[in-house]
Design a protein around this motif. Structure first.
Motif, short mmCIF file in Angstrom:
data_model
loop_
_atom_site.label_atom_id
_atom_site.label_comp_id
_atom_site.label_asym_id
_atom_site.label_seq_id
_atom_site.Cartn_x
_atom_site.Cartn_y
_atom_site.Cartn_z
N ARG A 1 28.23 38.31 59.58
CA ARG A 1 27.35 39.11 60.47
C ARG A 1 27.80 40.57 60.48
N TYR A 2 29.13 40.76 60.55
CA TYR A 2 29.65 42.13 60.58
C TYR A 2 29.32 42.86 59.26
N ALA A 3 29.48 42.14 58.14
CA ALA A 3 29.23 42.76 56.83
C ALA A 3 27.78 43.22 56.73
N ASP A 4 26.84 42.39 57.23
CA ASP A 4 25.42 42.78 57.17
C ASP A 4 25.17 44.04 57.97
N ALA A 5 25.75 44.08 59.19
CA ALA A 5 25.53 45.25 60.06
C ALA A 5 26.24 46.49 59.51
N ALA A 6 27.44 46.30 58.95
CA ALA A 6 28.21 47.45 58.44
C ALA A 6 27.51 48.10 57.24
N ALA A 7 26.76 47.29 56.49
CA ALA A 7 26.05 47.83 55.32
C ALA A 7 25.10 48.95 55.74
N GLU A 8 24.54 48.84 56.93
CA GLU A 8 23.63 49.89 57.45
C GLU A 8 24.35 51.23 57.59
N PHE A 9 25.68 51.17 57.74
CA PHE A 9 26.46 52.41 57.87
C PHE A 9 27.04 52.83 56.52
N GLY A 10 26.68 52.10 55.47
CA GLY A 10 27.18 52.44 54.14
C GLY A 10 28.55 51.87 53.84
N LEU A 11 29.05 50.97 54.70
CA LEU A 11 30.36 50.35 54.43
C LEU A 11 30.13 49.03 53.69
N ALA A 12 30.57 48.98 52.44
CA ALA A 12 30.37 47.78 51.62
C ALA A 12 31.51 46.80 51.85
N LEU A 13 31.15 45.59 52.26
CA LEU A 13 32.15 44.53 52.46
C LEU A 13 31.76 43.35 51.58
N GLN A 14 32.77 42.81 50.91
CA GLN A 14 32.51 41.75 49.95
C GLN A 14 33.05 40.43 50.50
N MET A 15 32.20 39.42 50.63
CA MET A 15 32.65 38.12 51.15
C MET A 15 33.30 37.31 50.02
N ILE A 16 34.44 36.71 50.35
CA ILE A 16 35.16 35.88 49.36
C ILE A 16 35.48 34.57 50.06
N SER A 17 35.10 33.44 49.46
CA SER A 17 35.43 32.16 50.12
C SER A 17 35.64 31.06 49.09
N GLY A 18 35.96 29.88 49.60
CA GLY A 18 36.12 28.70 48.75
C GLY A 18 37.22 28.88 47.72
N ALA A 19 36.92 28.39 46.48
CA ALA A 19 37.94 28.40 45.43
C ALA A 19 38.37 29.81 45.07
N ARG A 20 37.44 30.76 45.26
CA ARG A 20 37.74 32.15 44.86
C ARG A 20 38.89 32.75 45.65
N ILE A 21 38.96 32.43 46.94
CA ILE A 21 40.04 33.02 47.75
C ILE A 21 41.39 32.50 47.25
N ARG A 22 41.42 31.22 46.85
CA ARG A 22 42.68 30.63 46.33
C ARG A 22 43.06 31.27 44.99
N SER A 23 42.05 31.43 44.11
CA SER A 23 42.41 31.93 42.77
C SER A 23 42.76 33.42 42.81
N GLU A 24 42.05 34.19 43.65
CA GLU A 24 42.33 35.64 43.67
C GLU A 24 43.56 35.99 44.50
N TYR A 25 43.81 35.17 45.54
CA TYR A 25 44.95 35.46 46.44
C TYR A 25 45.80 34.20 46.63
N PRO A 26 46.50 33.77 45.56
CA PRO A 26 47.24 32.50 45.63
C PRO A 26 48.36 32.53 46.67
N TRP A 27 48.74 33.71 47.15
CA TRP A 27 49.83 33.83 48.12
C TRP A 27 49.36 33.65 49.55
N LEU A 28 48.04 33.45 49.76
CA LEU A 28 47.56 33.22 51.12
C LEU A 28 47.73 31.74 51.49
N GLY A 29 47.97 31.47 52.77
CA GLY A 29 48.23 30.10 53.22
C GLY A 29 46.97 29.25 53.28
N GLU A 30 47.18 27.92 53.45
CA GLU A 30 46.09 26.94 53.47
C GLU A 30 45.12 27.18 54.62
#
Ligand SMILES: Cc1cc2nc3c(=O)[nH]c(=O)nc-3n(C[C@H](O)[C@H](O)[C@H](O)COP(=O)(O)OP(=O)(O)OC[C@H]3O[C@@H](n4cnc5c(N)ncnc54)[C@H](O)[C@@H]3O)c2cc1C
Length: 388
Positions: A105-134
């Motif tokens: 919800r925040y990402a959608d609203a922030a886009a109106e202000f020109g702030l680009a936020l990229q959602m990352i979830s599921g397997a991608r968060i594990r592969s891109e950031y293997p040092w993050l906890g379960e």
């Protein structure tokens, strides 16, 4: 013997807001005297976490945060040093489905202000950031956010202002201000008296004292974010990290030390002292280990806190006084003033030079608290305030 100084603008408070104001006012050709009761950047501006983060900011603040981010990218060109600003990106972590919804919800609203936020979830968060906890199930990434060294920024703006001709006075507290026709007479420690057409209140957590002395008391409190730093470790925390709920935040500096914050320590505005609390530090470490388990053997080498002005709606006071012409307030940054600092000076310079700012300031008007009271223009009459 009294030393008399005559300038266009007197600035009270040499944190990032006041130092940036001194710099930008000089660039606009105004004469400036900056008064700081300690050393430049010795309070919140010099001891903060160092987060240069737009993600998560209140939407009223985002236009200012966007403008400030642009200045962060030009610091070296403007003031001769980048203050170790690194656009490492800011990753805000979700630990539940509700968190993920909030981030989306925040990402959608922030886009109106020109702030680009990229959602990352599921397997991608594990592969891109293997040092993050379960416990982490997703995140939103603000790629252009980052971090900087808080020790460097206010002094660097102060130095640059001085090089442009600003009269910068450290260890010079404003004691009392009186109004003498169309000029302020600012009585300071060490027998210094400054006569100025404009008075800028960038006194941080102490800004409420000055506002109250001008007959506009505000419900400002204080907070003392609790901070820790580890020994240098091999680099692996590639982003500045925050979490939904804000209970912990982590970043790793180029030298390897991991800085982490969470919870609040103790502060006393009158004593001008703050310190971390052991149980708060322990909880912050536990929270950090949940999201970054690899920190489990890291040695904490230092902890600290700082004194921050906190407004009830978590928004700063920025703009002209309602009671005293030519008084400009910019204080009570409620935990956000490091990122905003570089643009605050530009806004103050616009207010002094043009009577208005290019940035929308209505949400920060001191009048939103409704309180005006007839008070003497005497800083010496400042009431003692309690911390939160
Ligand atoms: C531990 C901590 C972590 C934080 N982390 C972040 C973060 O990651 N990102 C972020 O954006 N923000 C963060 N903040 C908030 C940020 O540091 C502040 O909002 C910001 O530094 C405020 O800047 P300032 O110039 O308004 O105030 P300050 O830095 O407090 O400067 C005000 C100055 O006014 C001086 N002063 C007061 N009264 C007088 C007087 N009568 N005469 C002369 N001088 C006077 C004081 O000595 C002080 O130096 C954090 C704050 C703390 C404490």
């Amino acid at each position: 013997m009294t030393e008399r100084v005559r300038v266009d603008v007197a600035i009270v408070g040499g944190g990032i807001a006041g130092c940036s104001a001194a710099f930008h006012l000089r660039r606009n050709g105004l004469s400036v005297c900056l008064l700081e009761k300690g050393a430049l950047g010795s309070q919140a501006s010099g001891v903060n976490f160092g987060g240069v983060r737009q993600q998560g900011r209140h939407f009223a603040e985002l236009p200012l945060a966007r403008r400030s981010r642009e200045v962060w990218g030009r610091l070296a060109e403007l003031i001769g040093t980048d203050c170790e600003f690194v656009p490492s990106g800011h990753l805000k972590l979700a630990r539940s489905e509700a968190d993920l919804d909030e981030l989306e919800r925040y990402a959608d609203a922030a886009a109106e202000f020109g702030l680009a936020l990229q959602m990352i979830s599921g397997a991608r968060i594990r592969s891109e950031y293997p040092w993050l906890g379960e416990s982490v199930i997703g995140a939103s990434l603000a790629a252009e956010d980052g971090q900087a060294n808080p020790r460097l920024v206010a002094p660097a703006f102060g130095r640059a202002a001085r090089m442009l001709g600003a009269d910068v006075r450290e260890y010079t507290a404003m004691i009392e201000t009186t109004c003498d026709g169309d000029r302020f007479r600012v009585h300071c420690a060490r027998g210094i008296e400054v006569s100025a057409r404009f008075l800028v209140n960038t006194a941080g957590a102490w800004g409420g004292y000055i506002a109250a002395a001008f007959g506009e008391p505000v419900p400002i409190g204080t907070t003392a974010p609790n901070m820790l730093v580890t020994e240098p470790l091999p680099s692996f925390v590639t982003r500045s990290i925050g979490v939904c709920g804000g209970d912990v935040y982590v970043r790793q500096v180029a030298r390897g030390n991991v800085v982490l914050g969470g919870g609040h320590g103790w502060a006393d505005l009158g004593l001008e002292r703050s310190r971390p609390l052991t149980d708060v530090s322990t909880r912050a470490i536990d929270k950090a280990l949940e999201v970054i388990p690899a920190l489990k053997s890291a040695l904490v080498i230092r902890s600290w806190a700082g004194i921050e002005g906190q407004m009830p709606d978590h928004l700063p006071v920025i703009g002209f006084s309602r009671t005293a012409p030519n008084v400009i307030h910019a204080f009570g940054f409620s935990g956000h003033g490091f990122q905003l600092g570089p643009v605050i000076g530009i806004i103050i310079a616009e207010l002094v030079t043009n009577g208005a700012s290019l940035s929308p300031l209505a949400a920060f008007d001191i009048g939103r608290f409704g309180g005006t009271a007839a008070r003497p223009l005497a800083a010496a009459a400042y009431p003692a305030q309690e911390g939160e």
